[in-house]
Scaffold this active site. Structure first.
Site, short mmCIF file in Angstrom:
data_model
loop_
_atom_site.label_atom_id
_atom_site.label_comp_id
_atom_site.label_asym_id
_atom_site.label_seq_id
_atom_site.Cartn_x
_atom_site.Cartn_y
_atom_site.Cartn_z
N ASP A 38 1.30 -25.85 24.47
CA ASP A 38 1.56 -26.79 23.31
C ASP A 38 2.94 -27.08 23.21
OD1 ASP A 38 1.05 -27.59 20.40
OD2 ASP A 38 2.01 -25.68 20.06
N ASP A 40 4.97 -28.31 19.82
CA ASP A 40 5.62 -28.27 18.43
C ASP A 40 5.30 -26.50 17.97
OD1 ASP A 40 6.59 -30.58 17.44
OD2 ASP A 40 4.52 -30.97 16.89
#
Length: 289
Positions: A38, A40
């Protein structure tokens, strides 16, 4: 064997199982490894000096490219939907339509702003976006060992790429699946491309991109990095998977969420703003102990 796993920020449900997975992956060799992450609050910091760091959406929301009226509306959306996103008492099925609603409304607001493509780099430069400590080693080491890094993000692909480009680590082994902007011939934002990727449909995104995973069939070992339970499905497109090691960053609401993270991730990093653990594991897997 990997001293970083004894760090106070590390929690593991089954440390022996973690070592078994790591040893199996090391034995198979780094040419069988791929990293799926991922972006953020996983590759970027959650906070710095006690202050929250921006996500890709925040970078744009806080920039001069957006009117104060639009900022206000985006903030209202955040205050409405973020508590739902991190509410451990609600099921994913319950959250899903609400997350789609949030992203769709936010994107519609952004499209109204006539955002110019050539100003995105300035917005990133002027923001407080920060990759986690140890990011340069992480990106460079993967590139040096030709290990593919797939970044799966519900954020904004154009901003995400600019963050890693400005950090000097957007290497050729990096592939990004995210929400990309569509600009008209004058360079103004007119829409978003393709299917919406949000926090809970990364699995569908993974399966839609089977071509990418097809190319990586010879890499059945996965190191997965995420910061939400929705990130656990990012590797669902990997065919004939042999081993997967899941590292979860638990940044916020630690007490309420720790047990569910321990049940789902192999290694949970509590309020750890670095990539030290991932880097130590990568070093071990590539034989540079």
């Amino acid at each position: 064997m990997i001293p970083e796993l004894s760090s106070p920020s590390v929690s593991m449900r089954d440390p022996e199982r973690v070592m078994e997975i790591i040893q199996a992956m090391q034995k198979a060799g780094s040419n069988t490894l791929q990293v799926i992450s991922d972006f953020d609050m996983t590759l970027t910091r959650f906070a710095f000096n006690g202050k929250r760091c921006p996500t890709c959406h925040n970078i744009l929301d806080n920039s001069k490219l957006i009117s104060s009226e639009c900022k206000e509306k985006l903030k209202e959306l955040l205050n409405t939907y973020y508590p739902i996103e991190i509410d451990s008492s609600r099921s994913i099925e319950e959250k899903l339509p609400l997350m789609v609603e949030w992203w769709t409304k936010a994107h519609a607001l952004l499209v109204q702003q006539n955002i110019r493509k050539d100003l995105l780099a300035v917005a990133v430069r002027e923001s407080d976006a920060m990759l986690r400590e140890g990011y340069r080693f992480f990106f460079d080491h993967l590139q040096e060992h030709s290990i593919p890094l797939l970044i799966f993000s519900a954020g904004l692909g154009d901003i995400l790429e600019e963050v890693i480009r400005q950090a000097g680590v957007f290497h050729p082994n990096v592939k990004v699946f995210s929400n990309y902007m569509d600009f008209d011939e004058t360079g103004a934002l007119k829409a978003f491309k393709g299917e919406l990727i949000h926090i809970y449909n990364k699995r569908e995104g993974a399966l839609l991109n089977t071509g990418h995973f097809q190319e990586l069939r010879t890499r059945p070992n996965v190191l997965l990095l995420g910061d939400s339970l929705g990130d656990l499905t990012m590797a669902d497109g990997v065919q004939d998977m042999e081993n997967i090691l899941r590292i979860g960053f638990l940044n916020d609401k630690v007490e309420e969420r720790k047990q569910s993270y321990l049940n789902s991730y192999d290694i949970v990093l509590v309020k750890d703003e670095t990539l030290e653990v991932a880097n130590a594991i990568l070093l071990y897997l590539t034989g540079n102990k």
